[in-house]
Design a protein around this motif. Structure first.
Motif, PDB file in Angstrom:
ATOM      1  N   MET A 169       6.764  12.634  -5.734  1.00 31.86           N
ATOM      2  CA  MET A 169       5.794  13.526  -5.124  1.00 31.86           C
ATOM      3  C   MET A 169       4.376  12.997  -5.313  1.00 31.86           C
ATOM      4  O   MET A 169       3.567  13.077  -4.410  1.00 31.86           O
ATOM      5  N   ASP A 170       4.109  12.462  -6.484  1.00 31.79           N
ATOM      6  CA  ASP A 170       2.746  12.045  -6.804  1.00 31.79           C
ATOM      7  C   ASP A 170       2.452  10.613  -6.389  1.00 31.79           C
ATOM      8  O   ASP A 170       1.288  10.256  -6.226  1.00 31.79           O
ATOM      9  N   TRP A 171       3.480   9.791  -6.227  1.00 36.82           N
ATOM     10  CA  TRP A 171       3.247   8.375  -5.923  1.00 36.82           C
ATOM     11  C   TRP A 171       3.933   7.919  -4.638  1.00 36.82           C
ATOM     12  O   TRP A 171       3.311   7.263  -3.803  1.00 36.82           O
ATOM     13  N   VAL A 172       5.208   8.218  -4.462  1.00 35.87           N
ATOM     14  CA  VAL A 172       5.976   7.658  -3.354  1.00 35.87           C
ATOM     15  C   VAL A 172       5.468   8.156  -2.000  1.00 35.87           C
ATOM     16  O   VAL A 172       5.140   7.344  -1.120  1.00 35.87           O
ATOM     17  N   TYR A 173       5.392   9.466  -1.795  1.00 40.43           N
ATOM     18  CA  TYR A 173       4.928   9.987  -0.510  1.00 40.43           C
ATOM     19  C   TYR A 173       3.506   9.542  -0.188  1.00 40.43           C
ATOM     20  O   TYR A 173       3.248   9.104   0.937  1.00 40.43           O
ATOM     21  N   PRO A 174       2.561   9.643  -1.128  1.00 35.65           N
ATOM     22  CA  PRO A 174       1.204   9.173  -0.809  1.00 35.65           C
ATOM     23  C   PRO A 174       1.129   7.680  -0.487  1.00 35.65           C
ATOM     24  O   PRO A 174       0.373   7.279   0.407  1.00 35.65           O
ATOM     25  N   VAL A 175       1.915   6.840  -1.178  1.00 34.55           N
ATOM     26  CA  VAL A 175       1.907   5.400  -0.877  1.00 34.55           C
ATOM     27  C   VAL A 175       2.440   5.164   0.532  1.00 34.55           C
ATOM     28  O   VAL A 175       1.843   4.407   1.318  1.00 34.55           O
ATOM     29  N   ILE A 176       3.548   5.805   0.881  1.00 31.59           N
ATOM     30  CA  ILE A 176       4.124   5.640   2.217  1.00 31.59           C
ATOM     31  C   ILE A 176       3.130   6.094   3.287  1.00 31.59           C
ATOM     32  O   ILE A 176       2.885   5.390   4.279  1.00 31.59           O
ATOM     33  N   LEU A 177       2.539   7.271   3.088  1.00 35.21           N
ATOM     34  CA  LEU A 177       1.578   7.787   4.057  1.00 35.21           C
ATOM     35  C   LEU A 177       0.335   6.904   4.156  1.00 35.21           C
ATOM     36  O   LEU A 177      -0.197   6.689   5.250  1.00 35.21           O
ATOM     37  N   ALA A 178      -0.138   6.378   3.027  1.00 42.08           N
ATOM     38  CA  ALA A 178      -1.324   5.509   3.036  1.00 42.08           C
ATOM     39  C   ALA A 178      -1.046   4.212   3.777  1.00 42.08           C
ATOM     40  O   ALA A 178      -1.871   3.755   4.583  1.00 42.08           O
ATOM     41  N   VAL A 179       0.109   3.610   3.525  1.00 42.38           N
ATOM     42  CA  VAL A 179       0.452   2.356   4.207  1.00 42.38           C
ATOM     43  C   VAL A 179       0.608   2.589   5.711  1.00 42.38           C
ATOM     44  O   VAL A 179       0.050   1.845   6.525  1.00 42.38           O
ATOM     45  N   LEU A 180       1.341   3.637   6.088  1.00 41.66           N
ATOM     46  CA  LEU A 180       1.527   3.933   7.513  1.00 41.66           C
ATOM     47  C   LEU A 180       0.195   4.248   8.190  1.00 41.66           C
ATOM     48  O   LEU A 180      -0.068   3.775   9.306  1.00 41.66           O
TER      49      LEU A 180
ATOM     50  N   THR B  31      -2.852   3.282   7.253  1.00 39.32           N
ATOM     51  CA  THR B  31      -3.686   2.080   7.302  1.00 39.32           C
ATOM     52  C   THR B  31      -3.213   1.144   8.409  1.00 39.32           C
ATOM     53  O   THR B  31      -4.033   0.632   9.187  1.00 39.32           O
ATOM     54  N   VAL B  32      -1.921   0.933   8.512  1.00 36.52           N
ATOM     55  CA  VAL B  32      -1.381   0.074   9.578  1.00 36.52           C
ATOM     56  C   VAL B  32      -1.741   0.663  10.945  1.00 36.52           C
ATOM     57  O   VAL B  32      -2.218  -0.044  11.841  1.00 36.52           O
ATOM     58  N   PHE B  33      -1.538   1.948  11.102  1.00 33.24           N
ATOM     59  CA  PHE B  33      -1.854   2.614  12.358  1.00 33.24           C
ATOM     60  C   PHE B  33      -3.335   2.480  12.701  1.00 33.24           C
ATOM     61  O   PHE B  33      -3.696   2.134  13.836  1.00 33.24           O
TER      62      PHE B  33
ATOM     63  N   TYR C 194      -9.697  -1.394   0.895  1.00 27.86           N
ATOM     64  CA  TYR C 194     -10.454  -0.150   0.698  1.00 27.86           C
ATOM     65  C   TYR C 194      -9.732   1.023   1.359  1.00 27.86           C
ATOM     66  O   TYR C 194      -9.570   2.090   0.754  1.00 27.86           O
ATOM     67  N   MET C 195      -9.302   0.840   2.610  1.00 23.28           N
ATOM     68  CA  MET C 195      -8.646   1.936   3.320  1.00 23.28           C
ATOM     69  C   MET C 195      -7.320   2.319   2.658  1.00 23.28           C
ATOM     70  O   MET C 195      -6.969   3.494   2.622  1.00 23.28           O
ATOM     71  N   LEU C 196      -6.591   1.341   2.131  1.00 23.23           N
ATOM     72  CA  LEU C 196      -5.350   1.665   1.412  1.00 23.23           C
ATOM     73  C   LEU C 196      -5.630   2.551   0.202  1.00 23.23           C
ATOM     74  O   LEU C 196      -4.957   3.565  -0.009  1.00 23.23           O
ATOM     75  N   VAL C 197      -6.630   2.172  -0.587  1.00 20.24           N
ATOM     76  CA  VAL C 197      -6.979   2.964  -1.771  1.00 20.24           C
ATOM     77  C   VAL C 197      -7.502   4.333  -1.359  1.00 20.24           C
ATOM     78  O   VAL C 197      -7.080   5.373  -1.885  1.00 20.24           O
ATOM     79  N   PHE C 198      -8.424   4.351  -0.408  1.00 20.75           N
ATOM     80  CA  PHE C 198      -9.036   5.594   0.052  1.00 20.75           C
ATOM     81  C   PHE C 198      -7.975   6.548   0.607  1.00 20.75           C
ATOM     82  O   PHE C 198      -7.932   7.731   0.249  1.00 20.75           O
ATOM     83  N   LEU C 199      -7.111   6.029   1.481  1.00 23.47           N
ATOM     84  CA  LEU C 199      -6.085   6.881   2.084  1.00 23.47           C
ATOM     85  C   LEU C 199      -5.003   7.277   1.080  1.00 23.47           C
ATOM     86  O   LEU C 199      -4.440   8.369   1.177  1.00 23.47           O
ATOM     87  N   PHE C 200      -4.728   6.402   0.101  1.00 32.29           N
ATOM     88  CA  PHE C 200      -3.781   6.790  -0.954  1.00 32.29           C
ATOM     89  C   PHE C 200      -4.310   7.997  -1.718  1.00 32.29           C
ATOM     90  O   PHE C 200      -3.578   8.978  -1.922  1.00 32.29           O
ATOM     91  N   VAL C 201      -5.571   7.956  -2.138  1.00 32.07           N
ATOM     92  CA  VAL C 201      -6.156   9.082  -2.875  1.00 32.07           C
ATOM     93  C   VAL C 201      -6.175  10.330  -1.994  1.00 32.07           C
ATOM     94  O   VAL C 201      -5.863  11.438  -2.452  1.00 32.07           O
ATOM     95  N   PHE C 202      -6.528  10.156  -0.724  1.00 27.80           N
ATOM     96  CA  PHE C 202      -6.551  11.289   0.211  1.00 27.80           C
ATOM     97  C   PHE C 202      -5.163  11.919   0.353  1.00 27.80           C
ATOM     98  O   PHE C 202      -5.000  13.132   0.236  1.00 27.80           O
TER      99      PHE C 202
END
Length: 169
Positions: free
Chosen positions: A1-12, A14-16, A138-146
């Motif tokens: 909940m705290d790591w997996v979903y945010p990482v997946i969402l951040a990567v998707l 950022t790529v998008f 930067y966007m990966l980190v920013f979107l991961f935190v978001f």
């Protein structure tokens, strides 16, 4: 909940975003662009999280101070210089969650301000390819935190709206 979903969402995300940016040259850091819009959304959240933290900390219900049902989340705390693992009560769980969300929203605000402030001067100094990698990082980190803040907020809302009022089983 705290790591997996945010990482997946951040990567998707950022790529998008970078696919859209290369196709249509969409700005990410300018006024009115993505980072600015997220900053506008997030700026009011620390106050709400602090209010929720205060409400939970002073909530007058005896059930909230019982240990959560199994499997209860655990937390490492320091007691007299020793690390001790404790099972969380609902009050401690929610207080920890809202304290975390407050800190994370403040970090996101600082990241957004730095991203908007530093983007143009850095773009002028470094090469285009290196700038792309810095921007992606930067966007990966920013979107991961978001996304981490958003997923945890929804988890907290679910817990406050439903789970807190369910009897232990």
């Amino acid at each position: 909940m705290d790591w997996v979903y945010p990482v997946i969402l951040a990567v998707l995300s950022t790529v998008f975003l970078f696919c859209l940016k290369t196709i249509g040259n969409i700005p990410l850091y300018a006024d009115g662009a993505l980072v600015a819009k997220i900053l506008g959304f997030v700026q009011g959240l620390p106050g709400f999280y602090i209010a929720a933290l205060a409400a939970i900390a002073t909530f007058n219900k005896t059930d909230i101070d019982k240990t959560m049902p199994a499997p209860a989340p655990k937390l490492d705390i320091m007691v007299l210089g020793q690390s001790v693992v404790i099972e969380l009560t609902r009050r401690r769980f929610l207080c920890s969650m809202f304290a975390f969300l407050t800190a994370e929203s403040l970090i996101l605000i600082v990241l957004a301000i730095f991203g908007q402030t530093i983007y143009l001067p850095v773009k002028e100094i470094i090469s285009v390819q290196y700038h792309l990698w810095v921007s992606v990082a930067y966007m990966l980190v920013f979107l991961f935190v978001f996304w981490q803040m958003l997923v945890t907020s929804f988890w907290g809302l679910f817990y406050l709206g439903d789970r807190l009022h369910q009897p232990d089983q």
